[in-house]
Design a protein around this motif. Structure first.
Motif, PDB file in Angstrom:
ATOM      1  N   ASP A 172      22.691   0.196 -15.884  1.00  0.00           N
ATOM      2  CA  ASP A 172      22.713   0.458 -14.447  1.00  0.00           C
ATOM      3  C   ASP A 172      23.701   1.579 -14.154  1.00  0.00           C
ATOM      4  N   VAL A 173      24.827   1.544 -14.881  1.00  0.00           N
ATOM      5  CA  VAL A 173      25.923   2.487 -14.667  1.00  0.00           C
ATOM      6  C   VAL A 173      26.285   3.131 -16.002  1.00  0.00           C
ATOM      7  N   ILE A 174      26.472   4.441 -15.963  1.00  0.00           N
ATOM      8  CA  ILE A 174      26.873   5.200 -17.149  1.00  0.00           C
ATOM      9  C   ILE A 174      28.164   5.928 -16.820  1.00  0.00           C
ATOM     10  N   VAL A 175      29.178   5.717 -17.637  1.00  0.00           N
ATOM     11  CA  VAL A 175      30.429   6.463 -17.498  1.00  0.00           C
ATOM     12  C   VAL A 175      30.405   7.547 -18.559  1.00  0.00           C
ATOM     13  N   VAL A 176      30.498   8.793 -18.123  1.00  0.00           N
ATOM     14  CA  VAL A 176      30.494   9.929 -19.040  1.00  0.00           C
ATOM     15  C   VAL A 176      31.905  10.478 -19.121  1.00  0.00           C
TER      16      VAL A 176
ATOM     17  N   THR B 287      31.722  -2.745 -10.303  1.00  0.00           N
ATOM     18  CA  THR B 287      31.164  -3.190  -9.027  1.00  0.00           C
ATOM     19  C   THR B 287      30.319  -2.142  -8.310  1.00  0.00           C
ATOM     20  N   VAL B 288      30.349  -0.896  -8.714  1.00  0.00           N
ATOM     21  CA  VAL B 288      29.619   0.155  -7.995  1.00  0.00           C
ATOM     22  C   VAL B 288      28.126  -0.191  -7.973  1.00  0.00           C
ATOM     23  N   GLY B 289      27.539  -0.024  -6.805  1.00  0.00           N
ATOM     24  CA  GLY B 289      26.116  -0.285  -6.671  1.00  0.00           C
ATOM     25  C   GLY B 289      25.792  -1.738  -6.364  1.00  0.00           C
ATOM     26  N   LEU B 290      26.715  -2.644  -6.608  1.00  0.00           N
ATOM     27  CA  LEU B 290      26.488  -4.060  -6.291  1.00  0.00           C
ATOM     28  C   LEU B 290      26.802  -4.278  -4.817  1.00  0.00           C
ATOM     29  N   GLY B 291      26.022  -5.047  -4.158  1.00  0.00           N
ATOM     30  CA  GLY B 291      26.276  -5.320  -2.737  1.00  0.00           C
ATOM     31  C   GLY B 291      26.054  -4.112  -1.855  1.00  0.00           C
TER      32      GLY B 291
END
Length: 191
Positions: A78-82, A184-188
């Motif tokens: 869901d989330v990618i940290v580059v 938590t980004v994108g949740l809620g």
């Protein structure tokens, strides 16, 4: 809970060199923040992968096991940290090559084809050889990843030469907090 992949875009250190990569070392603080939130993550490191040079083929046409591994990990995220190293006012070549290979030649993009990072949230951690390189590389990555369909979060960390940062402990603390944000980004509805 977010499915998170941490992507280290550094090929450093060279064989036989003991100096660590700042991009890789700072990604450890993101890991700590994710651990604080009990968020599992997958890791990809360009130093450990044999990614072919982009030559215009689609990702699937390469038949490369490491590239397939990257594609599968990113597809499951869901989330990618580059974590991206930056030199000479741009993102490092191996990382940009990876995105070119994953995306293929976009002149072959058809309206019915999903973009390679469609629906993914990407968070940037850019470490430069200098202030200018870090900020210009971050802008370059935002543009590239957005064109590939990702939503690049406005919250990012961009560091000029880490050897010149007066309070590096504060930087590590801020990056750990970035890791908590990643959980938590994108949740809620936060985007």
């Amino acid at each position: 809970m977010n499915r998170v992949t941490l992507l280290c875009g550094s090929r450093k250190p060279a064989p036989g060199v003991e100096r660590p990569s700042s991009a890789r070392q700072l990604l450890l603080a993101v890991q700590a923040g994710l651990s604080d939130e009990h968020t599992p993550f997958a890791q990809l490191d360009l130093r450990d992968l044999d990614i072919p040079q982009f030559d215009g083929r689609t990702c699937a046409e390469y038949g490369n096991a490491d590239l397939d591994k990257v594609r599968a990990a990113l597809d499951a995220s869901d989330v990618i940290v580059v974590s991206a190293p930056a030199y000479w006012n741009a993102v490092s070549g191996p990382l940009l090559n990876l995105f070119n290979v994953l995306g293929g030649a976009n002149y072959d993009l058809t309206p019915d084809r999903e973009l390679p990072l469609q629906g993914k949230v990407v968070i940037l951690l850019v470490v430069g050889a200098d202030h200018s390189s870090a900020h210009l590389a971050a802008a370059q990555l935002r543009s590239t990843l957005s064109a590939m369909g990702a939503w690049v979060a406005p919250r990012e960390t961009v560091i000029g030469n880490p050897r010149q940062v007066p309070d590096f402990t504060a930087v590590v603390r801020d990056i750990r907090e970035l890791g908590r944000y990643v959980a938590t980004v994108g949740l809620g509805g936060e985007r």
